[in-house]
Every structure is written in structure tokens, then in C-alpha cells.
Design an enzyme around this catalytic site. Structure first.
Site, PDB file in Angstrom:
ATOM      1  CB  CYS A   1      -0.867   0.052   1.244  1.00 22.97           C
ATOM      2  SG  CYS A   1      -1.958  -1.363   1.422  1.00 22.97           S
TER       3      CYS A   1
ATOM      4  N   GLY B   1      -0.548   0.384  -5.027  1.00 24.82           N
ATOM      5  CA  GLY B   1      -1.865  -0.199  -4.786  1.00 24.82           C
ATOM      6  C   GLY B   1      -2.886   0.392  -5.729  1.00 24.82           C
TER       7      GLY B   1
ATOM      8  CG  ASN C   1       2.860   0.457   3.337  1.00 28.81           C
ATOM      9  OD1 ASN C   1       3.913   0.944   2.982  1.00 28.81           O
ATOM     10  ND2 ASN C   1       2.451  -0.707   2.892  1.00 28.81           N
ATOM     11  N   GLY C   2       1.548  -2.058   5.465  1.00 34.08           N
ATOM     12  CA  GLY C   2       2.233  -3.157   6.139  1.00 34.08           C
ATOM     13  C   GLY C   2       1.241  -4.240   6.503  1.00 34.08           C
TER      14      GLY C   2
ATOM     15  CE1 TYR D   1       7.474  -5.514  -9.981  1.00 31.09           C
ATOM     16  CE2 TYR D   1       6.590  -6.505  -8.009  1.00 31.09           C
ATOM     17  CZ  TYR D   1       6.422  -6.054  -9.293  1.00 31.09           C
ATOM     18  OH  TYR D   1       5.200  -6.157  -9.892  1.00 31.09           O
TER      19      TYR D   1
END
Ligand code: SF4
Length: 487
Positions: A15, A41, A115-116, A255
Site C-alpha cells: 500500500c 496499490g 502500510n504493512g 521491485y
């Protein structure tokens, strides 16, 4: 005709979050920030904005550009905002799981963007539900809000710290109230979060590319284990969580992050280029041309080309305007899912010995199809080079990975994988070179390559001990440490 989920055998981004405090154009800058973070996202997007008295929320499924328009941005009045773009790593893909999550509790309104992934969220949730909590989402992030709401601590800052001492795993968090913003990053620092300044006001973003778009200046990263309080142009911080060994996600450099971002204090472009160079040194190939798999293989492909002296050619073209699903004609088309996204350029490939540079192999199915379409385009030999080691374990920290059974790297040798994908040769970058490419590799999590996880995963003993009693009013949690000030 039927609609299919497009198979794309990559680890999925997690995210992106963005926050801004005390700026007259808060919602619009948050919108732009999310735009820059769209690669993190694409399932849903949302912004919660504060006018000092009340929070306003707008969210929807899809891309940022689809969720927001002039009218919806006009409803987001106020000078502070947090935003979120979501890929569902925990919880289903549905609007109720979109973030920011906004609640109204005895502390007032609170909006949260996360986020996570919390590795003990399931256990915490079960305990909270047994204690009477009613959850509105299936997302792990909501657990934090329940813990905050149930805490007996006087201030929200203290309650948040108490909650963060109970959760384990990865979190970069933004918590917006009508009056101020709280920011936190887990003690391992799995996911990135940086601080910027624009027009004298503080901004927070998952990646610096979001700062660049709004002309904000990068100040520093939120440190692992740091909790920050911001109101207007005042920022205060403290380190109230137990210190842990840093475990920054190394995949951000391989990436996930954009190459134009500075992540964990290093530009992604620098790491990725070096990944390509080191790969060329470890696994040289007698070939005519280097072809990167776009987009993530491009920067590493440049590095491979520079080191090997082989020319770089864009022999695969990516269609960027593809959603997650696609209506396929009744008569099925071979390698359809990959062909929709990637198309080979025959004149570059025909008769050539090709070095194909990609960032990872997950199940192996997409790599196999890419090799097939390159061979069909006339390539004489295909030498696949991967800028990371084989993935042998799933991620528990916010990245969507298949199970161990589905990970080809966990179940086959390099030679078996080469055979499966149909390449003439296959070379994976070693873990040692991967660590070298990101500089100071000890700071990084490499669990999906080593199966050695920096936290307990699944059952967490400490939480079990705590759950011997009720979550409400847990003792043994120290009050907030003295707040240092950055002023
Ligand atoms: S397990 Fe892999 S993807 Fe997950 S945080 Fe660690 S390095 Fe990143």
C-alpha cells in the site's frame, strides 16, 4: 465471453500512504501524492481531511484518477489530510476495506492509514471479539483502532503507543484526528516512510516520488520505532517502542518502489543498476542483446548491459493501461494474460541470443510464458537472468505472496526451474550480491529468500501471555517516554 483475473506472476505491491499537516491545499496535495504512489496499490484509494473540528472522508474502488474528481475533492475541506492507496494483502478486496478507516469513538473521530501487515492481527482480533468488539472490516489495520479505542490511557498518543506495543509485524501508520496527526513506523522499519516539507508544512509519504510531485523537500525518514506528533508547523517525536534490529524490506529496492525514489536512505535507481551489474558479473552470458522485462527489469537491464558490454534493446513493450481483469474471447488465446501486458518486437529478437533480465520468479508460470513469446518472436537462445535469489518463503509483512507450495524456488532446483520455464540458461543473483547492491545489507529483511523471519510469525507468545487477561487496561505498559522535540 468471460471475465478473468489476469494472471501476473509477481509479488504484489502493498500500500502507499501520504499525509500533510496545516496546508490550505491539503486534500489536493494528498490526491497528487497518492497519484505518485499509485504503483503501490490499485484496488482502492481514499483521503480523510480535517478542518480542525471534523474529519471528512472520500474513498472508492479503483485508481486514484477514478476515485477523485473536482466535486469529491471540494468536499474534503480543511488543512490536514491523510491518504491511502490499497492493494489487499490482508482482508478482501471490497470498499469496506478501503482506507483511511474512519471511526468515531469516545476519543472523537480518528482516521487511520496503514502500510504493512500485522503478523498477530488474527490473534488480537479473536481476543477483541471475545471481549465484545465488533469489526467493520476484514483488514488487519482495524485492530489498531480497536486497541486505541479500548485503551484507558488519557491521551490518544499514549493509547496509540500502548496499542503499538501489542501489535507485531510491519506498519507505517498515519493517524489523523480533527486537531493533529500521529505518525508511527514499526521498530524493524519494514516499510518505508519519509518526511518532507512544502511551504513550511510537514508532509509524510511512503516514497519520495510523492514529495517530488508536489515540490516538497525531503527532510529525513521516519526512523524505525519512532512515533511522531504533528500540529500546524510543529513536529515532536519519541521512541517509546522496544528497539529491534532493522529489517527494511529488500524487495522495495528490487521491485516495489519506483526507481526515482529514495528509499531507506538510498536511491532505488542506484541499487537496481548495481543489481544488474553484479548479476552480469556472477552470471555472464554469450549473447547478442540484453532485453529487460518492463518495467521493473529496465534499470537492472541497463546495469547488466553496462557491465557486460552487450547492447540494451527494448524487445518487450508493456501495455500500461491494463486493469486486473479482462474479458477474453470464447476461443482462448495462448498466453493471453501475458500477451495483454507484454508484446515482443520481432525485429529486435529474431535470430538473436537474448539475455532476458527480470526481478524475480514467483510461481514460474509468467516467466515461462514470457520465454515462449520471445521464442515465438524468433529468438535463437534465451538466457534468463534474475536480479534476486530464488524466493523460498512467503512474506508476512505486507507483500502478497503465494504459499510455499506454490513458490517454484521453494520446490525446485535452479536447473529444474530453467527446464520448467524453457530457457537455455538461468542465473539468479546470490544473496551476498543482493546485500551488496543495497549497501549495508544487514539492515534489510531477506526472509523470503532465506526463510529466516525477523519476527515470530503466526503465534506470538508475548501476546498469548498478555491475553491471559483482558485487553482492556493491560498493565505493565509504561507511560509515554519523554517527548523530545525537533524544534
Ligand atoms: S519477507 Fe521479503 S517481501 Fe517480505 S518484508 Fe521481507 S524482504 Fe520484503
Amino acid at each position: 465471453m468471460s471475465e478473468h483475473e489476469l494472471p501476473w506472476d509477481k509479488l504484489a505491491e502493498e500500500c502507499g500512504i501520504f499525509g500533510i499537516v496545516g496546508h490550505e491545499e491539503a486534500a489536493r496535495l494528498a490526491y497528487l501524492g497518492l497519484y505518485a504512489l499509485q504503483h503501490r496499490g490499485q484496488e482502492s484509494a481514499g483521503i480523510a481531511c480535517s478542518d480542525g473540528r471534523k474529519l471528512y472522508l472520500h474513498q472508492g474502488m479503483g485508481y486514484v484518477a477514478d476515485v477523485f474528481d473536482e466535486d469529491s475533492l471540494n468536499t474534503l475541506t480543511g488543512s490536514s489530510a491523510i491518504g491511502h492507496v490499497r492493494y489487499s494483502t490482508a482482508g478482501e478486496s471490497q470498499l469496506t476495506n478501503a482506507q483511511p478507516i474512519l471511526i468515531d469513538c469516545w476519543r472523537g473521530q480518528i482516521a487511520l492509514a496503514h502500510n504493512g501487515n500485522l503478523v498477530n492481527a488474527a490473534q488480537l482480533r479473536r481476543e477483541l471479539e471475545r471481549d465484545g468488539a465488533i469489526f467493520h472490516t476484514t483488514s488487519d489495520s482495524e485492530v489498531v483502532l480497536h486497541l486505541v479505542s479500548r485503551s484507558k490511557r488519557r491521551t490518544l498518543l499514549e493509547a496509540l503507543i500502548e496499542a503499538l506495543r501489542l501489535v507485531q509485524g510491519a506498519y507505517s501508520l498515519l493517524v489523523q484526528t480533527p486537531e493533529y496527526l500521529l505518525v508511527a513506523r514499526d521498530p524493524h522499519g519494514f516499510r518505508p516512510l519519509c518526511i518532507g516539507r512544502v511551504d513550511g508544512r510537514y508532509v509524510f509519504a511512503s516514497e519520495t516520488c510523492a514529495l517530488d510531485l508536489i515540490d516538497a523537500e525531503y527532510v529525513r525518514d521516519v526512523a524505525p520505532g519512532e512515533v511522531i506528533w504533528v500540529q500546524d508547523d510543529t513536529l515532536e517525536f519519541c521512541f517509546p517502542l522496544p528497539k529491534e534490529k532493522p529489517a527494511f524490506c529488500i524487495f522495495e529496492h528490487i521491485y516495489f518502489s519506483r526507481p526515482d525514489s529514495l528509499v531507506f536512505g538510498r536511491t532505488v535507481n542506484t541499487s537496481r543498476r548495481l543489481l544488474g551489474k553484479l548479476l552480469a558479473r556472477e552470471h555472464p552470458a554469450v549473447a547478442d542483446v540484453v532485453v529487460p522485462v518492463p518495467d521493473s527489469g529496465v534499470t537492472a537491464g541497463i546495469g547488466f548491459s553496462e557491465e557486460s558490454g552487450l547492447p540494451l534493446e527494448f524487445g518487450l513493450i508493456r501495455n500500461h493501461y491494463v486493469g486486473r481483469t479482462f474479458i477474453e474471447p470464447k476461443q482462448s488465446i495462448r498466453n493471453f494474460g501475458v500477451k495483454v501486458k507484454l508484446n515482443p518486437i520481432r525485429e529486435i529478437l529474431v535470430g538473436k541470443r537474448v539475455v532476458l533480465v527480470d526481478d524475480s520468479i514467483v510461481r514460474g508460470t509468467t516467466s515461462r510464458k514470457i520465454v515462449q513469446i520471445i521464442r515465438q518472436a524468433g529468438a535463437r537462445e534465451i538466457h534468463v537472468r534474475i536480479t534476486s535469489p530464488p524466493i523460498v518463503g512467503p512474506c508476512h509483512y505486507g507483500i502478497d505472496t503465494p504459499t510455499k507450495r506454490e513458490l517454484i524456488g521453494a520446490n525446485k532446483s535452479a536447473e529444474e526451474i530453467r527446464e520448467f520455464i524453457g530457457a537455455d540458461s538461468l542465473g539468479y543473483l546470490s544473496l551476498e550480491s543482493l546485500r551488496q547492491a543495497v549497501e549495508d545489507g544487514d539492515r534489510f529483511c531477506t526472509a523470503c529468500f532465506t526463510d529466516r523471519y525477523p519476527t515470530e510469525v503466526g503465534a506470538v507468545q508475548r501476546q498469548k501471555e498478555l491475553f491471559g487477561r483482558s485487553l482492556v487496561g493491560i498493565s505493565g505498559v509504561e507511560p509515554v517516554a519523554a517527548v523530545e522535540t525537533s524544534r
